[in-house]
Design a protein around this motif. Structure first.
Motif, PDB file in Angstrom:
ATOM      1  N   UNK A  74       0.833  -1.197   0.000  1.00  0.00           N
ATOM      2  CA  UNK A  74       0.000   0.000   0.000  1.00  0.00           C
ATOM      3  C   UNK A  74       0.871   1.252   0.000  1.00  0.00           C
ATOM      4  N   UNK A  75       0.422   2.258  -0.741  1.00  0.00           N
ATOM      5  CA  UNK A  75       1.124   3.538  -0.779  1.00  0.00           C
ATOM      6  C   UNK A  75       0.101   4.662  -0.715  1.00  0.00           C
ATOM      7  N   UNK A  76       0.323   5.581   0.217  1.00  0.00           N
ATOM      8  CA  UNK A  76      -0.585   6.710   0.385  1.00  0.00           C
ATOM      9  C   UNK A  76      -1.280   6.656   1.720  1.00  0.00           C
ATOM     10  N   UNK A  77      -2.129   7.617   1.979  1.00  0.00           N
ATOM     11  CA  UNK A  77      -2.837   7.643   3.262  1.00  0.00           C
ATOM     12  C   UNK A  77      -4.003   6.654   3.294  1.00  0.00           C
ATOM     13  N   UNK A  78      -4.136   5.960   4.404  1.00  0.00           N
ATOM     14  CA  UNK A  78      -5.306   5.098   4.597  1.00  0.00           C
ATOM     15  C   UNK A  78      -6.290   5.898   5.436  1.00  0.00           C
ATOM     16  N   UNK A  79      -6.918   6.849   4.768  1.00  0.00           N
ATOM     17  CA  UNK A  79      -7.948   7.689   5.375  1.00  0.00           C
ATOM     18  C   UNK A  79      -9.301   7.176   4.889  1.00  0.00           C
ATOM     19  N   UNK A 107       4.444   7.118  12.446  1.00  0.00           N
ATOM     20  CA  UNK A 107       3.085   7.558  12.814  1.00  0.00           C
ATOM     21  C   UNK A 107       2.064   6.419  12.722  1.00  0.00           C
ATOM     22  N   UNK A 108       1.988   5.686  11.606  1.00  0.00           N
ATOM     23  CA  UNK A 108       1.040   4.567  11.567  1.00  0.00           C
ATOM     24  C   UNK A 108       1.349   3.495  12.614  1.00  0.00           C
ATOM     25  N   UNK A 109       2.629   3.252  12.870  1.00  0.00           N
ATOM     26  CA  UNK A 109       3.003   2.254  13.870  1.00  0.00           C
ATOM     27  C   UNK A 109       2.513   2.667  15.256  1.00  0.00           C
ATOM     28  N   UNK A 110       2.676   3.946  15.596  1.00  0.00           N
ATOM     29  CA  UNK A 110       2.193   4.450  16.894  1.00  0.00           C
ATOM     30  C   UNK A 110       0.685   4.261  17.021  1.00  0.00           C
ATOM     31  N   UNK A 111      -0.039   4.531  15.929  1.00  0.00           N
ATOM     32  CA  UNK A 111      -1.496   4.359  15.943  1.00  0.00           C
ATOM     33  C   UNK A 111      -1.842   2.893  16.193  1.00  0.00           C
ATOM     34  N   UNK A 140      -0.049   0.559  17.638  1.00  0.00           N
ATOM     35  CA  UNK A 140       0.345   0.143  18.982  1.00  0.00           C
ATOM     36  C   UNK A 140      -0.515   0.803  20.067  1.00  0.00           C
ATOM     37  N   UNK A 141      -0.813   2.078  19.918  1.00  0.00           N
ATOM     38  CA  UNK A 141      -1.574   2.777  20.956  1.00  0.00           C
ATOM     39  C   UNK A 141      -3.032   2.334  21.027  1.00  0.00           C
ATOM     40  N   UNK A 142      -3.566   1.839  19.928  1.00  0.00           N
ATOM     41  CA  UNK A 142      -4.947   1.359  19.919  1.00  0.00           C
ATOM     42  C   UNK A 142      -5.045  -0.122  20.264  1.00  0.00           C
ATOM     43  N   UNK A 143      -3.899  -0.782  20.419  1.00  0.00           N
ATOM     44  CA  UNK A 143      -3.905  -2.203  20.745  1.00  0.00           C
ATOM     45  C   UNK A 143      -4.122  -3.112  19.556  1.00  0.00           C
ATOM     46  N   UNK A 144      -4.140  -2.548  18.376  1.00  0.00           N
ATOM     47  CA  UNK A 144      -4.354  -3.352  17.165  1.00  0.00           C
ATOM     48  C   UNK A 144      -3.207  -4.335  16.964  1.00  0.00           C
ATOM     49  N   UNK A 145      -2.026  -3.980  17.445  1.00  0.00           N
ATOM     50  CA  UNK A 145      -0.882  -4.876  17.295  1.00  0.00           C
ATOM     51  C   UNK A 145      -1.074  -6.180  18.078  1.00  0.00           C
ATOM     52  N   UNK A 146      -2.101  -6.252  18.914  1.00  0.00           N
ATOM     53  CA  UNK A 146      -2.432  -7.503  19.609  1.00  0.00           C
ATOM     54  C   UNK A 146      -3.321  -8.396  18.736  1.00  0.00           C
ATOM     55  N   UNK A 192       4.877   2.399   2.575  1.00  0.00           N
ATOM     56  CA  UNK A 192       4.488   3.572   1.805  1.00  0.00           C
ATOM     57  C   UNK A 192       3.283   4.311   2.365  1.00  0.00           C
ATOM     58  N   UNK A 193       2.839   3.931   3.559  1.00  0.00           N
ATOM     59  CA  UNK A 193       1.669   4.549   4.185  1.00  0.00           C
ATOM     60  C   UNK A 193       2.139   5.555   5.231  1.00  0.00           C
ATOM     61  N   UNK A 194       1.736   6.807   5.056  1.00  0.00           N
ATOM     62  CA  UNK A 194       2.172   7.844   5.989  1.00  0.00           C
ATOM     63  C   UNK A 194       1.075   8.277   6.962  1.00  0.00           C
ATOM     64  N   UNK A 195      -0.161   7.818   6.737  1.00  0.00           N
ATOM     65  CA  UNK A 195      -1.276   8.169   7.617  1.00  0.00           C
ATOM     66  C   UNK A 195      -2.228   6.992   7.695  1.00  0.00           C
ATOM     67  N   UNK A 196      -2.670   6.682   8.898  1.00  0.00           N
ATOM     68  CA  UNK A 196      -3.584   5.565   9.117  1.00  0.00           C
ATOM     69  C   UNK A 196      -4.718   6.015  10.027  1.00  0.00           C
ATOM     70  N   UNK A 197      -5.916   6.145   9.466  1.00  0.00           N
ATOM     71  CA  UNK A 197      -7.103   6.545  10.230  1.00  0.00           C
ATOM     72  C   UNK A 197      -7.785   5.309  10.820  1.00  0.00           C
ATOM     73  N   UNK A 198      -8.704   5.544  11.718  1.00  0.00           N
ATOM     74  CA  UNK A 198      -9.409   4.436  12.372  1.00  0.00           C
ATOM     75  C   UNK A 198     -10.158   3.562  11.368  1.00  0.00           C
ATOM     76  N   UNK A 199     -10.659   4.148  10.314  1.00  0.00           N
ATOM     77  CA  UNK A 199     -11.365   3.359   9.293  1.00  0.00           C
ATOM     78  C   UNK A 199     -10.397   2.402   8.581  1.00  0.00           C
ATOM     79  N   UNK A 200      -9.142   2.799   8.455  1.00  0.00           N
ATOM     80  CA  UNK A 200      -8.118   1.931   7.879  1.00  0.00           C
ATOM     81  C   UNK A 200      -7.762   0.800   8.820  1.00  0.00           C
ATOM     82  N   UNK A 201      -7.722   1.115  10.112  1.00  0.00           N
ATOM     83  CA  UNK A 201      -7.478   0.082  11.115  1.00  0.00           C
ATOM     84  C   UNK A 201      -8.572  -0.967  11.035  1.00  0.00           C
TER      85      UNK A 201
END
Length: 112
Positions: free
Chosen positions: A17-22, A83-87, A89-95, A49-58
């Motif tokens: 993927x490349x671009x924002x996942x908004x 930035x996407x990695x922090x999102x 991890x902080x939302x617990x999706x990495x679990x 290639x993803x620089x932005x990850x919104x909740x809808x992308x999660x």
């Protein structure tokens, strides 16, 4: 949002993927991810290639990973920028979605 894909050895399917996942990006990739979740048991997703990850992308990632897991499959996400990695991890999706640093680690995870 640009989505490319390829079949790898061992029945592994790779999505890049490349671009924002908004909102718009998620709407563009969701149909492909639905197909992948129903058809493949070993999936890796390159987020380098993803620089932005919104909740809808999660939501797209989680839904896909859960569907694959229900079929005794595995999905791994790799290469996430800071930035996407922090999102993730902080939302617990990495679990729920396996988050690894690079493609070899993703390949190893889904090949287990």
């Amino acid at each position: 949002m640009k989505l490319t894909h390829e079949d790898l050895e061992g029945g592994i399917y790779k999505i890049t993927l490349e671009g924002p996942i908004d909102l718009d990006g998620s709407a563009q990739i969701d149909p492909h991810f639905k197909m992948v979740a129903e058809k493949y048991k070993r999936v890796i997703v390159d987020l380098s290639g993803v620089d932005f990850l919104a909740s809808i992308g999660i939501r797209v990632l989680v839904k896909t990973a859960k569907t694959i897991a229900e079929q005794a499959g595995r999905m791994a996400v790799f290469g996430a920028q800071e930035a996407p990695r922090r999102v993730l991890e902080s939302t617990g999706v990495d679990k729920i979605v396996m988050l690894v640093d690079n493609e070899p680690a993703a390949l190893a995870w889904v090949s287990r």
